[in-house]
Motif scaffolding. Sequence first.
Motif, PDB file in Angstrom:
ATOM      1  N   ARG A   1      -2.881  29.921  32.100  1.00 36.94           N
ATOM      2  CA  ARG A   1      -1.758  29.097  32.571  1.00 36.94           C
ATOM      3  C   ARG A   1      -2.219  28.215  33.725  1.00 36.94           C
ATOM      4  O   ARG A   1      -3.065  28.613  34.525  1.00 36.94           O
ATOM      5  N   TYR A   2      -1.636  27.051  33.858  1.00 37.41           N
ATOM      6  CA  TYR A   2      -1.954  26.158  34.969  1.00 37.41           C
ATOM      7  C   TYR A   2      -1.341  26.708  36.257  1.00 37.41           C
ATOM      8  O   TYR A   2      -0.455  27.555  36.224  1.00 37.41           O
ATOM      9  N   SER A   3      -1.765  26.219  37.396  1.00 33.35           N
ATOM     10  CA  SER A   3      -1.126  26.588  38.656  1.00 33.35           C
ATOM     11  C   SER A   3      -0.932  25.345  39.503  1.00 33.35           C
ATOM     12  O   SER A   3      -1.544  24.305  39.263  1.00 33.35           O
ATOM     13  N   LEU A   4      -0.034  25.479  40.464  1.00 31.90           N
ATOM     14  CA  LEU A   4       0.269  24.373  41.375  1.00 31.90           C
ATOM     15  C   LEU A   4      -0.040  24.865  42.778  1.00 31.90           C
ATOM     16  O   LEU A   4      -0.274  26.048  42.980  1.00 31.90           O
ATOM     17  N   PHE A   5      -0.039  23.975  43.747  1.00 35.72           N
ATOM     18  CA  PHE A   5      -0.173  24.421  45.127  1.00 35.72           C
ATOM     19  C   PHE A   5       1.173  25.021  45.529  1.00 35.72           C
ATOM     20  O   PHE A   5       2.217  24.651  44.969  1.00 35.72           O
ATOM     21  N   PRO A   6       1.176  25.958  46.500  1.00 39.08           N
ATOM     22  CA  PRO A   6       2.393  26.711  46.817  1.00 39.08           C
ATOM     23  C   PRO A   6       3.664  25.865  47.020  1.00 39.08           C
ATOM     24  O   PRO A   6       4.700  26.192  46.464  1.00 39.08           O
ATOM     25  N   ALA A   7       3.593  24.780  47.783  1.00 32.61           N
ATOM     26  CA  ALA A   7       4.797  23.983  48.030  1.00 32.61           C
ATOM     27  C   ALA A   7       5.039  22.943  46.934  1.00 32.61           C
ATOM     28  O   ALA A   7       5.916  22.092  47.058  1.00 32.61           O
ATOM     29  N   GLU A   8       4.243  23.025  45.852  1.00 37.14           N
ATOM     30  CA  GLU A   8       4.325  22.057  44.749  1.00 37.14           C
ATOM     31  C   GLU A   8       4.284  20.593  45.192  1.00 37.14           C
ATOM     32  O   GLU A   8       5.132  19.788  44.790  1.00 37.14           O
ATOM     33  N   PRO A   9       3.318  20.241  46.048  1.00 39.99           N
ATOM     34  CA  PRO A   9       3.230  18.841  46.471  1.00 39.99           C
ATOM     35  C   PRO A   9       2.921  17.929  45.279  1.00 39.99           C
ATOM     36  O   PRO A   9       2.215  18.330  44.356  1.00 39.99           O
ATOM     37  N   ARG A  10       3.490  16.735  45.302  1.00 41.18           N
ATOM     38  CA  ARG A  10       3.212  15.741  44.252  1.00 41.18           C
ATOM     39  C   ARG A  10       3.437  14.362  44.844  1.00 41.18           C
ATOM     40  O   ARG A  10       4.063  14.212  45.890  1.00 41.18           O
ATOM     41  N   TRP A  11       2.932  13.350  44.173  1.00 35.28           N
ATOM     42  CA  TRP A  11       3.183  11.971  44.604  1.00 35.28           C
ATOM     43  C   TRP A  11       4.649  11.681  44.348  1.00 35.28           C
ATOM     44  O   TRP A  11       5.159  11.994  43.266  1.00 35.28           O
ATOM     45  N   PRO A  12       5.363  11.129  45.318  1.00 39.94           N
ATOM     46  CA  PRO A  12       6.799  10.936  45.153  1.00 39.94           C
ATOM     47  C   PRO A  12       7.140   9.907  44.082  1.00 39.94           C
ATOM     48  O   PRO A  12       6.298   9.107  43.668  1.00 39.94           O
ATOM     49  N   SER A  13       8.387   9.948  43.646  1.00 45.50           N
ATOM     50  CA  SER A  13       8.793   9.124  42.498  1.00 45.50           C
ATOM     51  C   SER A  13       8.723   7.625  42.782  1.00 45.50           C
ATOM     52  O   SER A  13       8.638   6.823  41.854  1.00 45.50           O
ATOM     53  N   ASN A  14       8.719   7.237  44.059  1.00 41.60           N
ATOM     54  CA  ASN A  14       8.564   5.806  44.361  1.00 41.60           C
ATOM     55  C   ASN A  14       7.098   5.417  44.515  1.00 41.60           C
ATOM     56  O   ASN A  14       6.786   4.301  44.914  1.00 41.60           O
ATOM     57  N   ARG A  15       6.199   6.362  44.258  1.00 40.55           N
ATOM     58  CA  ARG A  15       4.767   6.048  44.300  1.00 40.55           C
ATOM     59  C   ARG A  15       4.115   6.534  43.016  1.00 40.55           C
ATOM     60  O   ARG A  15       3.411   7.543  42.993  1.00 40.55           O
ATOM     61  N   ARG A  16       4.381   5.789  41.950  1.00 39.74           N
ATOM     62  CA  ARG A  16       3.820   6.176  40.657  1.00 39.74           C
ATOM     63  C   ARG A  16       2.671   5.244  40.261  1.00 39.74           C
ATOM     64  O   ARG A  16       1.918   5.542  39.349  1.00 39.74           O
ATOM     65  N   ASP A  17       2.583   4.105  40.938  1.00 37.94           N
ATOM     66  CA  ASP A  17       1.482   3.174  40.676  1.00 37.94           C
ATOM     67  C   ASP A  17       0.507   3.283  41.835  1.00 37.94           C
ATOM     68  O   ASP A  17       0.716   2.688  42.889  1.00 37.94           O
ATOM     69  N   LEU A  18      -0.491   4.090  41.639  1.00 36.94           N
ATOM     70  CA  LEU A  18      -1.405   4.426  42.733  1.00 36.94           C
ATOM     71  C   LEU A  18      -2.656   3.562  42.683  1.00 36.94           C
ATOM     72  O   LEU A  18      -3.115   3.166  41.605  1.00 36.94           O
ATOM     73  N   THR A  19      -3.186   3.278  43.874  1.00 38.63           N
ATOM     74  CA  THR A  19      -4.426   2.511  43.950  1.00 38.63           C
ATOM     75  C   THR A  19      -5.542   3.425  44.457  1.00 38.63           C
ATOM     76  O   THR A  19      -5.289   4.397  45.172  1.00 38.63           O
ATOM     77  N   TYR A  20      -6.757   3.116  44.068  1.00 37.94           N
ATOM     78  CA  TYR A  20      -7.906   3.876  44.578  1.00 37.94           C
ATOM     79  C   TYR A  20      -9.009   2.910  44.973  1.00 37.94           C
ATOM     80  O   TYR A  20      -9.111   1.812  44.439  1.00 37.94           O
ATOM     81  N   ALA A  21      -9.795   3.337  45.970  1.00 42.77           N
ATOM     82  CA  ALA A  21     -10.891   2.498  46.453  1.00 42.77           C
ATOM     83  C   ALA A  21     -12.074   3.379  46.806  1.00 42.77           C
ATOM     84  O   ALA A  21     -11.916   4.585  47.079  1.00 42.77           O
ATOM     85  N   PHE A  22     -13.250   2.781  46.807  1.00 42.76           N
ATOM     86  CA  PHE A  22     -14.486   3.502  47.115  1.00 42.76           C
ATOM     87  C   PHE A  22     -14.932   3.163  48.522  1.00 42.76           C
ATOM     88  O   PHE A  22     -14.800   2.012  48.967  1.00 42.76           O
ATOM     89  N   ASP A  23     -15.474   4.161  49.215  1.00 39.71           N
ATOM     90  CA  ASP A  23     -15.996   3.938  50.564  1.00 39.71           C
ATOM     91  C   ASP A  23     -17.089   2.870  50.471  1.00 39.71           C
ATOM     92  O   ASP A  23     -18.099   3.076  49.789  1.00 39.71           O
ATOM     93  N   PRO A  24     -16.907   1.731  51.118  1.00 39.93           N
ATOM     94  CA  PRO A  24     -17.878   0.628  50.968  1.00 39.93           C
ATOM     95  C   PRO A  24     -19.273   1.003  51.469  1.00 39.93           C
ATOM     96  O   PRO A  24     -20.262   0.409  51.027  1.00 39.93           O
ATOM     97  N   ARG A  25     -19.358   2.019  52.332  1.00 43.51           N
ATOM     98  CA  ARG A  25     -20.675   2.426  52.821  1.00 43.51           C
ATOM     99  C   ARG A  25     -21.540   3.035  51.726  1.00 43.51           C
ATOM    100  O   ARG A  25     -22.757   3.120  51.840  1.00 43.51           O
ATOM    101  N   ASN A  26     -20.933   3.500  50.653  1.00 42.86           N
ATOM    102  CA  ASN A  26     -21.678   4.141  49.570  1.00 42.86           C
ATOM    103  C   ASN A  26     -22.399   3.142  48.663  1.00 42.86           C
ATOM    104  O   ASN A  26     -23.333   3.520  47.973  1.00 42.86           O
ATOM    105  N   LYS A  27     -21.943   1.899  48.624  1.00 37.77           N
ATOM    106  CA  LYS A  27     -22.559   0.880  47.756  1.00 37.77           C
ATOM    107  C   LYS A  27     -22.798   1.400  46.331  1.00 37.77           C
ATOM    108  O   LYS A  27     -23.919   1.434  45.821  1.00 37.77           O
TER     109      LYS A  27
END
Length: 171
Positions: A1-27
Amino acid sequence: RYSLFPAEPRWPSNRRDLTYAFDPRNKLTEEVKTVFSRAFARWAEVTPLTFTRVESFRTSDIFIGFYSGEHGDGEPFDGPLRTLAHAFSPPTGHFHLDAEENWIISREGGDGVNSVTEAIDLESVAVHEIGHLLGLGHSSVEGSIMYPTITTGMRKVELTTNDVEGVQYLY
Ligand code: TQI
Ligand code: CA
Ligand code: ZN
Ligand code: ZN
């Protein structure tokens, strides 16, 4: 069975389009960045979430970087093997990888065999850590993405029913 973190944290419903970026120092090369976009796409396919790569590290929702040893969050990396990566639960978005691993990018449909010593498949770890970024803990189902074991050199990137059930409970 899957598990969640105790407080069931999740991205809120007004943040469903998420952005990601890479640390520029890593090149990072485009090839490496593409591995992450493939990993995000696997989770986007089964949720209402979208993941868009942006250039601006710091203003993105998710921050990806490769670091060695102590790197500022009190959870130091430890050289080859043992801890490979860590990701923090929502809505933190920090996704760190141990720069000292022998990261490999394996081919789709490859035979899973490669000659690099103690190689760690980057996409497999990325798919697992994104699960944590979205709020999933570890699964007890062997073979699932969130099952807490990975074999060196092995590619495991396909979400299983159990991984999908967990993330669909959250979103
Ligand atoms: N990093 C651990 C992990 O991501 C960090 C961790 C330990 C953790 N316990 C946790 C994170 C509980 C959230 C909740 O699981 S790791 C795997 C494995 C690691 C492990 O470097 O040990 C993968 C990174 F075990 F699943 F194979 C990636 Cl795929
Ligand atoms: Ca390590
Ligand atoms: Zn860290
Ligand atoms: Zn994990």
